[in-house]
Design an enzyme around this catalytic site. Structure first.
Site, PDB file in Angstrom:
ATOM      1  N   GLU A  57      -4.598  -4.770   6.904  1.00  0.00           N
ATOM      2  CA  GLU A  57      -5.585  -4.541   5.842  1.00  0.00           C
ATOM      3  C   GLU A  57      -6.227  -3.154   5.876  1.00  0.00           C
ATOM      4  OE1 GLU A  57      -5.749  -7.012   3.636  1.00  0.00           O
ATOM      5  OE2 GLU A  57      -4.546  -8.324   4.902  1.00  0.00           O
ATOM      6  N   THR A  62      -0.709   0.786   0.843  1.00  0.00           N
ATOM      7  CA  THR A  62      -1.141   1.451  -0.395  1.00  0.00           C
ATOM      8  C   THR A  62      -0.858   2.947  -0.305  1.00  0.00           C
ATOM      9  OG1 THR A  62      -2.888  -0.207  -0.590  1.00  0.00           O
ATOM     10  CG2 THR A  62      -3.050   1.724  -2.021  1.00  0.00           C
ATOM     11  N   ARG A 199      -1.213  -6.909  -3.167  1.00  0.00           N
ATOM     12  CA  ARG A 199      -1.277  -7.051  -1.714  1.00  0.00           C
ATOM     13  C   ARG A 199      -0.097  -7.867  -1.197  1.00  0.00           C
ATOM     14  NH1 ARG A 199      -0.805  -5.860   2.398  1.00  0.00           N
ATOM     15  NH2 ARG A 199      -1.823  -6.462   4.309  1.00  0.00           N
ATOM     16  N   ASP A 227       6.507   2.991   7.733  1.00  0.00           N
ATOM     17  CA  ASP A 227       5.372   2.065   7.645  1.00  0.00           C
ATOM     18  C   ASP A 227       5.771   0.755   8.314  1.00  0.00           C
ATOM     19  OD1 ASP A 227       3.039   0.714   6.946  1.00  0.00           O
ATOM     20  OD2 ASP A 227       3.754   0.207   4.937  1.00  0.00           O
ATOM     21  N   GLN A 231      -0.530  -6.346  11.384  1.00  0.00           N
ATOM     22  CA  GLN A 231      -1.002  -7.544  12.064  1.00  0.00           C
ATOM     23  C   GLN A 231      -0.465  -7.600  13.492  1.00  0.00           C
ATOM     24  OE1 GLN A 231      -0.493  -7.880   8.701  1.00  0.00           O
ATOM     25  NE2 GLN A 231      -2.572  -8.483   8.215  1.00  0.00           N
TER      26      GLN A 231
END
Length: 392
Positions: A57, A62, A199, A227, A231
């Site tokens: 998060e 993005t 998301r 990327d 988590q």
């Protein structure tokens, strides 16, 4: 006898000629393959490897999508359409979180009355909560969008949304809820902005190659950006990417100082980010690797910090507000920035202090800011390369 020998010699010469021609062709093909391998090897030497790291998060994905939009061809219509199901899933999942949260607060909160829903709204809520529990979601239509909008605008749901930090409510909530009619149109195709807000948890490794100043390699460096999922269960996949990295771009969502992890609701997100940054800094393979720290989600931070004091986070417990308005926002930001600077130098061995370390204030959804930031990153890394080559 002589004629037979001569005939056999003729056949042998013919075969040798065929073998020689085949060998020559094979050798030429092998040489061409070797030439291409060498060409690719030389090209690879000029590609700078960037690793995008951060907790879940933090906004990494993005940033990754912005790079595709800014420095590549963006998303074609098929790619845009592939996000329809993702966006609709985000909407169903979010309204379920809010409805279930309001029920929990109505039962357990001391001021429970403001979270109580009318019977009519409860019927809608139960229906939408059931949809949000499914593995396959229906395509959003006008009827469902109207029901979601009715639930969203209910005062009890708005009170629940105000406590979204306690419920894992995603950042995209307000944007999608305010665009329900457009998103439920039968001919809906997502916009670039919709895709940026969508998301999807990153699993595995994705990569993209780009140049912040265009495709002409002579005008700037070419980068390959990796990327990986943020988590905890995804981090074991990071290690094999650590070798040969030019720079680590570490994303820290500074707005999440009052939130807990999706995967561990007892753990503060900012404390997790601190510990993760500390661990990454100490990796032996990053001895000479540049670090670019993106203090991300500043847009959310500046709206939150005047309402929720920084010192609710254990890491920021020594923070003292000094002003109001914009001055206080800047003061709070500088405090957070200093905390990360201190952590960097505490976690950096004396023989590594000369590696490049830059901090950037970012909002991953702001395309102009992301473009400007990556041009600054490019400039810093090019200067470093020139310095190492003895040209500065």
């Amino acid at each position: 006898m002589l004629i037979t020998v001569l005939e056999n010699m003729g056949l042998l010469c013919s075969k040798n000629r065929r073998y020689t021609e085949a060998d020559a062709e094979e050798n030429a093909q092998a040489a061409e393959i070797d030439r291409r391998i060498e060409q690719e090897r030389k090209a690879e030497k000029h590609i700078q490897k960037l690793l995008l790291l951060g907790a879940g998060e933090s906004g990494k994905s993005t940033i990754f999508k912005q790079i595709k939009l800014l420095f590549q061809t963006g998303f074609d219509e098929d790619e845009l359409k592939s996000y329809i199901s993702v966006i609709h899933a985000n909407i169903y999942q979010t309204i379920k979180i809010l409805y279930d949260g309001s029920k929990e607060f109505a039962q357990n909160d001391t001021d429970s009355s403001k979270y109580v829903l009318s019977n009519e709204i409860k019927v809608i809520g139960e229906k939408l909560s059931e949809i949000g529990s499914r593995l396959d979601y229906p395509r959003l239509n006008r009827e469902l969008a109207q029901e979601i909008e009715t639930l969203w605008k209910d005062s009890a749901i708005q009170e629940t949304y105000a406590r979204g930090n306690e419920l894992q409510v995603p950042d995209c909530t307000h944007y999608f809820m305010e665009n329900l009619q457009r998103l439920s149109d039968a001919n809906y195709i997502p916009t670039k902005e919709d895709v940026l807000y969508a998301r999807v948890r990153t699993t595995g490794v994705v990569e993209i190659q780009f140049s912040p100043v265009g495709e002409n390699k002579k005008s700037g460096e070419v980068y390959r950006l990796f990327d990986v999922g943020g988590q905890r269960n995804e981090r074991r996949k990071w290690i094999h990417l650590f070798e040969g990295v030019t720079a680590v771009i570490f994303c820290a969502a500074i707005s999440e100082y009052d939130q807990t992890l999706f995967e561990d609701e007892q753990k503060n997100r900012m404390v997790e980010t601190k510990e993760l940054f500390d661990w990454v800094l100490k990796q032996p393979c990053f001895e000479k690797t540049s670090f670019m720290l993106f203090l991300n989600k500043f847009d959310i931070f500046e709206n939150k910090v005047l309402k929720v004091p920084l010192n609710v986070c254990e890491w920021f417990k020594d923070y003292q507000p000094v002003s109001t308005g914009k001055q206080e926002i800047e003061h709070a930001y500088e405090f957070v920035k200093k905390k990360f600077e201190e952590l960097y130098f505490q976690s950096t061995a004396p023989d590594r202090v000369d590696r490049v370390f830059k901090i950037y204030r970012t909002t991953a959804l702001d395309q102009k800011l992301v473009k400007k930031t990556f041009k600054l990153v490019d400039e810093s890394l090019r200067r470093r390369n020139l310095f190492e080559a003895g040209l500065l």
